[in-house]
Motif scaffolding. Sequence first.
Motif, PDB file in Angstrom:
ATOM      1  N   GLU A 143       1.051  -1.235  -0.195  1.00  0.00           N
ATOM      2  CA  GLU A 143      -0.490  -0.205   0.676  1.00  0.00           C
ATOM      3  C   GLU A 143       0.949   1.723  -0.113  1.00  0.00           C
ATOM      4  OE1 GLU A 143      -2.351   1.560   3.086  1.00  0.00           O
ATOM      5  OE2 GLU A 143      -4.435   0.636   2.160  1.00  0.00           O
ATOM      6  N   ASP A 144       1.880   1.308   0.827  1.00  0.00           N
ATOM      7  CA  ASP A 144       2.884   2.757   1.185  1.00  0.00           C
ATOM      8  C   ASP A 144       4.004   2.178   0.229  1.00  0.00           C
ATOM      9  OD1 ASP A 144       1.282   4.080   2.608  1.00  0.00           O
ATOM     10  OD2 ASP A 144       1.169   2.728   4.079  1.00  0.00           O
ATOM     11  N   GLU A 145       4.143   1.307  -0.439  1.00  0.00           N
ATOM     12  CA  GLU A 145       5.188   1.153  -0.783  1.00  0.00           C
ATOM     13  C   GLU A 145       6.303   1.925  -2.316  1.00  0.00           C
ATOM     14  OE1 GLU A 145       7.963  -3.095  -2.447  1.00  0.00           O
ATOM     15  OE2 GLU A 145       5.394  -3.352  -2.805  1.00  0.00           O
ATOM     16  N   SER A 146       6.896   2.261  -2.771  1.00  0.00           N
ATOM     17  CA  SER A 146       7.088   3.049  -3.873  1.00  0.00           C
ATOM     18  C   SER A 146       7.465   2.325  -5.078  1.00  0.00           C
ATOM     19  CB  SER A 146       8.549   4.015  -3.203  1.00  0.00           C
ATOM     20  OG  SER A 146       9.601   3.177  -3.078  1.00  0.00           O
ATOM     21  N   LEU A 147       7.273   2.757  -6.111  1.00  0.00           N
ATOM     22  CA  LEU A 147       7.806   2.452  -7.569  1.00  0.00           C
ATOM     23  C   LEU A 147       9.121   1.290  -7.443  1.00  0.00           C
ATOM     24  CD1 LEU A 147       6.220   0.830  -9.522  1.00  0.00           C
ATOM     25  CD2 LEU A 147       6.726   3.417 -11.254  1.00  0.00           C
ATOM     26  N   ILE A 148       9.739   2.348  -7.323  1.00  0.00           N
ATOM     27  CA  ILE A 148      11.597   1.897  -7.064  1.00  0.00           C
ATOM     28  C   ILE A 148      11.128   0.465  -6.029  1.00  0.00           C
ATOM     29  CG2 ILE A 148      13.947   2.547  -6.744  1.00  0.00           C
ATOM     30  CD1 ILE A 148      13.009   5.291  -7.105  1.00  0.00           C
ATOM     31  N   ASP A 149      10.939   0.916  -4.978  1.00  0.00           N
ATOM     32  CA  ASP A 149      11.115  -0.178  -4.177  1.00  0.00           C
ATOM     33  C   ASP A 149      10.150  -1.638  -4.678  1.00  0.00           C
ATOM     34  OD1 ASP A 149      12.453   1.079  -2.240  1.00  0.00           O
ATOM     35  OD2 ASP A 149      10.719   1.199  -1.486  1.00  0.00           O
ATOM     36  N   TYR A 150       8.894  -1.564  -5.123  1.00  0.00           N
ATOM     37  CA  TYR A 150       8.503  -2.149  -5.790  1.00  0.00           C
ATOM     38  C   TYR A 150       8.561  -3.131  -7.103  1.00  0.00           C
ATOM     39  CZ  TYR A 150       4.821  -4.546  -9.087  1.00  0.00           C
ATOM     40  OH  TYR A 150       4.229  -5.338  -9.626  1.00  0.00           O
ATOM     41  N   THR A 151      10.068  -2.636  -8.073  1.00  0.00           N
ATOM     42  CA  THR A 151      10.108  -2.732  -9.122  1.00  0.00           C
ATOM     43  C   THR A 151      11.636  -3.806  -8.303  1.00  0.00           C
ATOM     44  OG1 THR A 151       9.553  -0.760 -10.488  1.00  0.00           O
ATOM     45  CG2 THR A 151      11.504  -2.434 -11.102  1.00  0.00           C
ATOM     46  N   ARG A 152      12.337  -3.139  -7.460  1.00  0.00           N
ATOM     47  CA  ARG A 152      13.729  -4.466  -7.265  1.00  0.00           C
ATOM     48  C   ARG A 152      12.742  -5.607  -6.635  1.00  0.00           C
ATOM     49  NH1 ARG A 152      14.692  -0.462  -3.406  1.00  0.00           N
ATOM     50  NH2 ARG A 152      16.330   0.372  -4.757  1.00  0.00           N
ATOM     51  N   ARG A 153      12.067  -5.309  -5.551  1.00  0.00           N
ATOM     52  CA  ARG A 153      11.603  -6.477  -5.996  1.00  0.00           C
ATOM     53  C   ARG A 153      10.995  -7.517  -6.447  1.00  0.00           C
ATOM     54  NH1 ARG A 153       7.489  -7.708  -1.906  1.00  0.00           N
ATOM     55  NH2 ARG A 153       6.367  -5.754  -2.942  1.00  0.00           N
ATOM     56  N   PHE A 154      10.847  -7.042  -7.725  1.00  0.00           N
ATOM     57  CA  PHE A 154       9.841  -7.736  -8.689  1.00  0.00           C
ATOM     58  C   PHE A 154      11.076  -8.382  -9.567  1.00  0.00           C
ATOM     59  CE2 PHE A 154       8.774  -8.749 -13.003  1.00  0.00           C
ATOM     60  CZ  PHE A 154       6.938  -9.300 -12.834  1.00  0.00           C
ATOM     61  N   LYS A 155      11.672  -7.769  -9.429  1.00  0.00           N
ATOM     62  CA  LYS A 155      13.701  -8.058 -10.175  1.00  0.00           C
ATOM     63  C   LYS A 155      14.377  -9.368  -9.623  1.00  0.00           C
ATOM     64  CE  LYS A 155      14.121  -3.772 -13.063  1.00  0.00           C
ATOM     65  NZ  LYS A 155      15.320  -2.781 -13.424  1.00  0.00           N
ATOM     66  N   VAL A 156      13.692  -9.104  -8.595  1.00  0.00           N
ATOM     67  CA  VAL A 156      14.659  -9.697  -7.009  1.00  0.00           C
ATOM     68  C   VAL A 156      14.026 -11.683  -7.605  1.00  0.00           C
ATOM     69  CG1 VAL A 156      14.749 -11.079  -5.154  1.00  0.00           C
ATOM     70  CG2 VAL A 156      15.832  -8.600  -5.957  1.00  0.00           C
ATOM     71  N   ALA A 157      12.606 -11.819  -7.576  1.00  0.00           N
ATOM     72  CA  ALA A 157      11.690 -12.370  -8.113  1.00  0.00           C
ATOM     73  C   ALA A 157      11.909 -12.813  -9.360  1.00  0.00           C
ATOM     74  CB  ALA A 157       9.754 -12.676  -7.663  1.00  0.00           C
ATOM     75  N   ARG A 158      11.523 -11.935 -10.319  1.00  0.00           N
ATOM     76  CA  ARG A 158      11.872 -12.592 -11.827  1.00  0.00           C
ATOM     77  C   ARG A 158      13.576 -13.230 -11.990  1.00  0.00           C
ATOM     78  NH1 ARG A 158      14.250  -7.988 -15.401  1.00  0.00           N
ATOM     79  NH2 ARG A 158      16.224  -8.542 -14.220  1.00  0.00           N
ATOM     80  N   ASP A 159      14.958 -12.581 -11.155  1.00  0.00           N
ATOM     81  CA  ASP A 159      15.941 -13.665 -11.333  1.00  0.00           C
ATOM     82  C   ASP A 159      15.000 -14.712 -10.712  1.00  0.00           C
ATOM     83  OD1 ASP A 159      16.634 -11.357 -13.015  1.00  0.00           O
ATOM     84  OD2 ASP A 159      17.592 -10.341 -11.092  1.00  0.00           O
ATOM     85  N   VAL A 160      14.968 -15.395  -9.696  1.00  0.00           N
ATOM     86  CA  VAL A 160      14.914 -16.193  -8.790  1.00  0.00           C
ATOM     87  C   VAL A 160      14.431 -17.210  -9.631  1.00  0.00           C
ATOM     88  CG1 VAL A 160      14.090 -17.128  -7.578  1.00  0.00           C
ATOM     89  CG2 VAL A 160      15.327 -15.437  -6.549  1.00  0.00           C
TER      90      VAL A 160
END
Length: 533
Positions: free
Chosen positions: A206-223
């Motif tokens: 809810e209060d997460e910035s787009l930068i932080d969300y993108t970073r988490r998504f890329k880590v999940a993609r790499d995994v």
Amino acid sequence: MTTQGRGRGRGSYSSGRGRGRFNRTRSQQKTESRKTLQDYTYYIGSAKQASDYNTVTKYLINYVRKTYTNGDDIANALDEGTPVDINDWKPTLSISAKDQVKEKQEYEAETEEYKILYKAEVDSWIRRKDTYRSNVGRAYALLYERCNKAMQSKLQSRKDFDTIKGNPFKLLEAIKEHSVSYQENKYPMTSITDAIRNIVNLRQKEDESLIDYTRRFKVARDVLKSQIGGPLILAPVAKNISGYDPKDPDKVRECEEEAYQQWLSYVYVSNTDKAKYGTLISGLSSQFALGQDQYPKTIVSATNVLSNHRFDSAYTDREKKRKANRDKQKLEHDEQVLEPDEEQREAAFAQFEGKCWCCGKQGHRSPKCPQKNKPKSEWAINNTKEMQHAQQIIEGTESDQANDARSTAASSTTATTQASSSERPFWAGGAGFFQLTQGVNGGQVSYLQFEDLRDMLLLDSASSAHVFCNKRMVDKTWETDTSLSLATNGGPFETSTKGRVPQCDDVWLNEKSMTNIFSLALLTDKFRVTFDS
């Protein structure tokens, strides 16, 4: 001996302003402690903890960049996940553009200059190369050291640990796998399913910035990529991509990669906060239904689209409601009026430290109290036993105009107070009241004042001496061998008379003064003084 000083009309001398002090609250003094290297550790986790790996890695890479010699080289390599090709740094010997025959002297001079410069660059390259190699080993040691014992045990039990030793790039890959619950002996379908489930269910908070969300998504993609060994094969989508040729393996792989990127982009966009990007997502769906495919095809393009999108009204409305609720709760807290019940009437002056004198609540001071306009007789501070007792003294004393009656009232009050409690007023007069309350936590001073300045007693933070003008406020007076010379707004004067005030320092007495002054600086040397600013 004469004590001289410049005053400001209220008995200042020597050091000028008093040494007035007040205690800051603990919340004002407290500063948030910064995290150190010891606070960042790799743990064996689950797929949902991929962001923890990312946070720790980001800190360690920045630590390497800041603390290592030529740290940028190894830090950038770790960030990209690939080692540096040292030969790319190797300098080349420049050749003179002069004519070797016609401009022989210029040619030889420039050639010699290039040789000197080349030698210096080679020396610098060798040092940089040696530093980088040294930093590779140091980085490996740092990363391995920041793994907890369970993670180290898991790494050492890997079949490929021999190839990981000394290689920080492979070590990071292995740490990432174990940080998201990858286990070498785990059933492969379980690991792959967990990785797919993790990226599909990953949502922007809810209060997460787009930068932080993108970073988490890329880590999940790499995994996910590390689990399945490459992109997901979406054959039906790949066949519909322009340029697809089933007879050309390279074209097939290229289209399959493009289809996989499209799928990642769709998942990335659809999992964003609907309150912020809901209209954008529904708009893309509507456009596609009308034959206009506006969906971004890569995560980079999707990030650009989201970054340029103005947040939906649903998000602003949500934030306004949240702010309104916070303001309402604060206002309800501030507007709670302390009822004048028996408990309040028995409240001690000491209990009002850090509270509003008007309503008796914490969180604000009386100038900002919502109830500040009500009669001061109804203020919470005036319901304390000290202030009620003071009012009784004033009312009883005002009915008797004679000086002896005033003295009798003061003595009677002192005797009554000493007999009834441990509170002992050290001064009481016909037009005002000044009281010292001594208890477990020290002394508290409270006073009321009226229009006649000579009958007032002021607590002055700008004075460094006690100076009285009213003889009725002291027990006795005497002449001293020293004197106090003052240069004030009312003109210069000098006095050598002092008076005695019970439970306090001796005071200077000068009947030409305008009012009676207690120095806050001197009082704080003997008592703990609190007040509502």
